[in-house]
Design a protein around this motif. Structure first.
Motif, PDB file in Angstrom:
ATOM      1  N   ASP A  56       0.836  -1.210   0.000  1.00  0.00           N
ATOM      2  CA  ASP A  56       0.000   0.000   0.000  1.00  0.00           C
ATOM      3  C   ASP A  56       0.862   1.249   0.000  1.00  0.00           C
ATOM      4  O   ASP A  56       0.575   2.220  -0.706  1.00  0.00           O
ATOM      5  N   GLY A  57       1.933   1.239   0.799  1.00  0.00           N
ATOM      6  CA  GLY A  57       2.857   2.368   0.813  1.00  0.00           C
ATOM      7  C   GLY A  57       3.545   2.557  -0.525  1.00  0.00           C
ATOM      8  O   GLY A  57       3.758   3.687  -0.973  1.00  0.00           O
ATOM      9  N   ALA A  58       3.875   1.445  -1.177  1.00  0.00           N
ATOM     10  CA  ALA A  58       4.504   1.516  -2.496  1.00  0.00           C
ATOM     11  C   ALA A  58       3.578   2.174  -3.513  1.00  0.00           C
ATOM     12  O   ALA A  58       3.986   3.061  -4.270  1.00  0.00           O
ATOM     13  N   ILE A  59       2.324   1.758  -3.512  1.00  0.00           N
ATOM     14  CA  ILE A  59       1.347   2.333  -4.442  1.00  0.00           C
ATOM     15  C   ILE A  59       1.171   3.831  -4.164  1.00  0.00           C
ATOM     16  O   ILE A  59       1.185   4.658  -5.080  1.00  0.00           O
ATOM     17  N   ALA A  64       6.929   3.598  -7.276  1.00  0.00           N
ATOM     18  CA  ALA A  64       7.323   2.193  -7.124  1.00  0.00           C
ATOM     19  C   ALA A  64       7.251   1.443  -8.452  1.00  0.00           C
ATOM     20  O   ALA A  64       6.432   1.747  -9.320  1.00  0.00           O
ATOM     21  N   PHE A  65       8.109   0.433  -8.547  1.00  0.00           N
ATOM     22  CA  PHE A  65       8.208  -0.386  -9.748  1.00  0.00           C
ATOM     23  C   PHE A  65       8.128  -1.867  -9.406  1.00  0.00           C
ATOM     24  O   PHE A  65       8.573  -2.289  -8.340  1.00  0.00           O
ATOM     25  N   LYS A  66       7.643  -2.634 -10.358  1.00  0.00           N
ATOM     26  CA  LYS A  66       7.882  -4.066 -10.342  1.00  0.00           C
ATOM     27  C   LYS A  66       9.062  -4.283 -11.280  1.00  0.00           C
ATOM     28  O   LYS A  66       9.195  -3.612 -12.310  1.00  0.00           O
ATOM     29  N   ILE A  67       9.938  -5.198 -10.886  1.00  0.00           N
ATOM     30  CA  ILE A  67      11.128  -5.503 -11.668  1.00  0.00           C
ATOM     31  C   ILE A  67      10.853  -6.808 -12.408  1.00  0.00           C
ATOM     32  O   ILE A  67      10.560  -7.827 -11.786  1.00  0.00           O
ATOM     33  N   ILE A  68      10.933  -6.759 -13.729  1.00  0.00           N
ATOM     34  CA  ILE A  68      10.594  -7.897 -14.578  1.00  0.00           C
ATOM     35  C   ILE A  68      11.856  -8.469 -15.219  1.00  0.00           C
ATOM     36  O   ILE A  68      12.673  -7.733 -15.772  1.00  0.00           O
ATOM     37  N   ARG A  80      11.868   1.463  -5.707  1.00  0.00           N
ATOM     38  CA  ARG A  80      11.165   2.725  -5.952  1.00  0.00           C
ATOM     39  C   ARG A  80      12.059   3.942  -5.782  1.00  0.00           C
ATOM     40  O   ARG A  80      13.095   3.897  -5.132  1.00  0.00           O
ATOM     41  N   PHE A  81      11.615   5.034  -6.394  1.00  0.00           N
ATOM     42  CA  PHE A  81      12.110   6.377  -6.121  1.00  0.00           C
ATOM     43  C   PHE A  81      11.156   6.980  -5.099  1.00  0.00           C
ATOM     44  O   PHE A  81       9.940   6.773  -5.182  1.00  0.00           O
ATOM     45  N   TYR A  82      11.680   7.764  -4.154  1.00  0.00           N
ATOM     46  CA  TYR A  82      10.801   8.388  -3.165  1.00  0.00           C
ATOM     47  C   TYR A  82      11.481   9.592  -2.521  1.00  0.00           C
ATOM     48  O   TYR A  82      12.691   9.795  -2.659  1.00  0.00           O
ATOM     49  N   ASP A  83      10.689  10.390  -1.829  1.00  0.00           N
ATOM     50  CA  ASP A  83      11.141  11.551  -1.055  1.00  0.00           C
ATOM     51  C   ASP A  83      11.995  12.533  -1.864  1.00  0.00           C
ATOM     52  O   ASP A  83      13.045  12.983  -1.421  1.00  0.00           O
ATOM     53  N   TYR A  84      11.496  12.892  -3.035  1.00  0.00           N
ATOM     54  CA  TYR A  84      12.179  13.912  -3.834  1.00  0.00           C
ATOM     55  C   TYR A  84      12.123  15.245  -3.099  1.00  0.00           C
ATOM     56  O   TYR A  84      11.075  15.648  -2.601  1.00  0.00           O
ATOM     57  N   ASP A  85      13.259  15.917  -3.010  1.00  0.00           N
ATOM     58  CA  ASP A  85      13.356  17.233  -2.373  1.00  0.00           C
ATOM     59  C   ASP A  85      13.966  18.198  -3.383  1.00  0.00           C
ATOM     60  O   ASP A  85      15.174  18.158  -3.649  1.00  0.00           O
ATOM     61  N   THR A 155      10.742   5.898   9.650  1.00  0.00           N
ATOM     62  CA  THR A 155       9.407   5.344   9.849  1.00  0.00           C
ATOM     63  C   THR A 155       8.883   4.882   8.506  1.00  0.00           C
ATOM     64  O   THR A 155       8.558   5.692   7.641  1.00  0.00           O
ATOM     65  N   TYR A 156       8.870   3.564   8.314  1.00  0.00           N
ATOM     66  CA  TYR A 156       8.300   3.009   7.102  1.00  0.00           C
ATOM     67  C   TYR A 156       6.790   3.163   7.161  1.00  0.00           C
ATOM     68  O   TYR A 156       6.204   3.201   8.241  1.00  0.00           O
ATOM     69  N   PHE A 157       6.150   3.230   6.022  1.00  0.00           N
ATOM     70  CA  PHE A 157       4.716   3.421   5.919  1.00  0.00           C
ATOM     71  C   PHE A 157       3.980   2.468   6.854  1.00  0.00           C
ATOM     72  O   PHE A 157       4.080   1.252   6.730  1.00  0.00           O
ATOM     73  N   GLY A 158       3.272   3.032   7.824  1.00  0.00           N
ATOM     74  CA  GLY A 158       2.456   2.247   8.728  1.00  0.00           C
ATOM     75  C   GLY A 158       3.221   1.377   9.708  1.00  0.00           C
ATOM     76  O   GLY A 158       2.656   0.449  10.281  1.00  0.00           O
TER      77      GLY A 158
END
Length: 174
Positions: A56-59, A64-68, A80-85, A155-158
């Motif tokens: 849920d946090g990824a979505i 977020a990506f799935k790696i194929i 995933r990429f996250y927390d862009y500043d 703190t990871y999501f949830g």
């Protein structure tokens, strides 16, 4: 932000596709192996309800990506990429995991190199949160030139906060 943190990326061995809610069962089939999470701060993420929270946090991250696996078409893991500043000109790469069949195969280097090549067009600093006990990931991230710059509670999501090391690649220093 004038770039996407959820593009489609591909090289000769892997494809990164934006993670969708419909990917849950297939990704959980990979994530349900307790061995994946042994060194991770959230050691019980192999449990379906715990992984659901992670997913849920990824979505919600919208990065977020799935790696194929290009050879088989199967999901290998996620990142995933996250927390862009924008002010600091920095973004994080993380929340990465792979099925154990892909450990030691060069997959992580391939994925991280592709992500770094893409995102380095837009930011000068790329950071990584690595669990304090995750020696395997600390070694892997050091091999691509990231340097440990801090320790912090994340703190990871949830979830409750957990000790992580912060690593960084600063293109302004290279």
């Amino acid at each position: 932000m004038n770039f996407s943190i959820q593009p489609q990326l591909a090289n000769e061995s892997v494809t990164l596709l934006p993670l969708k809610e419909s990917d849950f069962e297939e990704l959980y089939a990979v994530a349900s192996d307790p061995k994946i999470w042994e060194q991770h701060p959230s050691k019980d993420r192999w449990k379906k309800d715990v992984f659901q929270n992670f997913f849920d946090g990824a979505i919600k991250s919208k990065g977020a990506f799935k790696i194929i696996d290009q050879a088989t078409g199967k999901i290998m893991g996620s990142t995933r990429f996250y927390d862009y500043d924008e002010n600091e000109n920095v973004i994080f790469i993380g929340y990465t995991f792979y099925g154990t069949a892909y450990w030691g195969t060069g997959t992580n280097l391939s994925v991280k190199t592709m992500m770094l090549d893409y995102i380095a067009q837009f930011v000068s600093k790329i950071k990584f949160h690595i669990g304090a006990e995750n020696i395997r990931s600390q070694i892997a991230i050091s091999r691509i030139g990231a340097i440990k710059i801090a320790e912090e509670q994340v703190t990871y999501f949830g979830e409750a906060p957990k000790l992580n090391f912060v690593y960084m690649i600063d293109q302004d220093l290279n």
